[in-house]
Design an enzyme around this catalytic site. Structure first.
Site, short mmCIF file in Angstrom:
data_model
loop_
_atom_site.label_atom_id
_atom_site.label_comp_id
_atom_site.label_asym_id
_atom_site.label_seq_id
_atom_site.Cartn_x
_atom_site.Cartn_y
_atom_site.Cartn_z
N ASP A 93 1.29 3.88 1.45
CA ASP A 93 1.30 4.70 2.38
C ASP A 93 2.66 4.33 3.37
O ASP A 93 2.85 4.38 4.57
CB ASP A 93 0.05 4.97 3.30
CG ASP A 93 -0.58 4.18 3.80
OD1 ASP A 93 -0.86 2.38 2.97
OD2 ASP A 93 -0.80 3.68 4.83
N HIS A 137 0.83 -1.33 0.04
CA HIS A 137 0.06 -0.23 0.05
C HIS A 137 1.26 1.37 -0.14
O HIS A 137 2.15 1.29 0.61
CB HIS A 137 -0.84 0.10 1.46
CG HIS A 137 -2.09 -0.75 1.27
ND1 HIS A 137 -2.70 -1.68 1.78
CD2 HIS A 137 -2.90 -1.86 -0.21
CE1 HIS A 137 -3.87 -1.61 1.72
NE2 HIS A 137 -3.47 -2.17 0.14
ZN ZN Z 1 -2.62 -1.15 4.21
#
Ligand code: ZN
Length: 247
Positions: A61, A59
């Protein structure tokens, strides 16, 4: 004494610049690398001290600062290789960046990236051993268990019900706490943990210290997460960005 620096403590949905996305530095090791972390590594003179990067999952982030960090290492004429440990999928992302002209290695200095893709990494970095363990999230997430002397630290990345952790004895737990119990249904839907659940896990593994991180601020304010964790685990800490601890 091991030095830990919280470079970014915000979740993907954190609004504003008060908390960068996920990243923690511990004595030559970087766990996740969210956007903006490169500049902080440079400000703190840590960029050249990194021997290994451990990515929990893909992901953005947790990952999107990695490319900037590698490019900065090239620009800084780093000569020694960098080991990156990650779950499957990172190789094609790095290759895409490389193909667009972002140099991720330097033949001139000898800098190169050694990528180790595994769900059950075992690595040695200085006096530390690091073991990967798959934790439950909406995509494959590898938490990391770091051991040195007779001590154990765990960095979870994103997880919901980290049952694979519960059999371990943990001294220092860095656990995501994206939501409060008020948003437990959202936490379940997106594979995250509430602050209360993180505190219960800290109790279950006998943690001496609990750091809650991956903080979101669109639902309840960040302070509500800390209060909730402390209702179960009174000494829970919610580090701010750039906060440092000696373990
Ligand atoms: Zn995540």
């Amino acid at each position: 004494m091991p030095r830990i620096v919280f470079l970014g403590t915000g979740a993907g949905g954190f609004k504003g610049s008060g908390r960068l996305k996920s990243s923690v530095y511990l004595d030559g090791m970087l766990f996740d690398c969210g956007a903006g972390v490169t500049g902080r590594l440079e400000d703190l003179d840590l960029l050249d001290k990194i021997d290994a990067v451990f990515i929990t999952h893909l992901h953005s982030d947790h990952l999107s600062g990695l490319y900037d960090t590698l490019v900065s290492m090239v620009v800084e004429r780093r000569s020694r290789p960098l080991n990156i440990y990650a779950p499957p999928g990172l190789s094609s992302l790095l290759n895409t960046y490389s193909s667009l002209g972002n140099k991720l290695s330097s033949p001139e200095t000898g800098f190169s990236v050694n990528l180790f893709v595994s769900l059950s990494t075992t690595a040695r970095v200085g006096e530390y051993t690091v073991e990967g363990v798959v934790l439950n999230h909406v995509v494959t997430n590898v938490g990391y268990i770091v051991r040195w002397s007779d001590r154990v630290l765990v960095y979870t990345g994103d997880t919901r019900e980290p049952s694979n952790l519960l059999k371990h004895k943990v001294d220092y737990l860095i656990h995501e706490a994206t939501f409060t119990e008020r948003f437990k249904d959202v936490a379940k839907r997106y594979g995250h943990t509430t602050a209360l659940e993180a505190a219960k896990t800290a109790e279950a593994v006998g943690a001496k210290k609990l750091f809650i991180t991956h903080i979101e601020n669109r639902g309840d304010p960040a302070e509500a997460k800390l209060r909730e964790a402390q209702s179960v685990y009174p000494e829970a800490i919610m580090p701010k960005d750039l906060e440092e601890f000696t373990l």
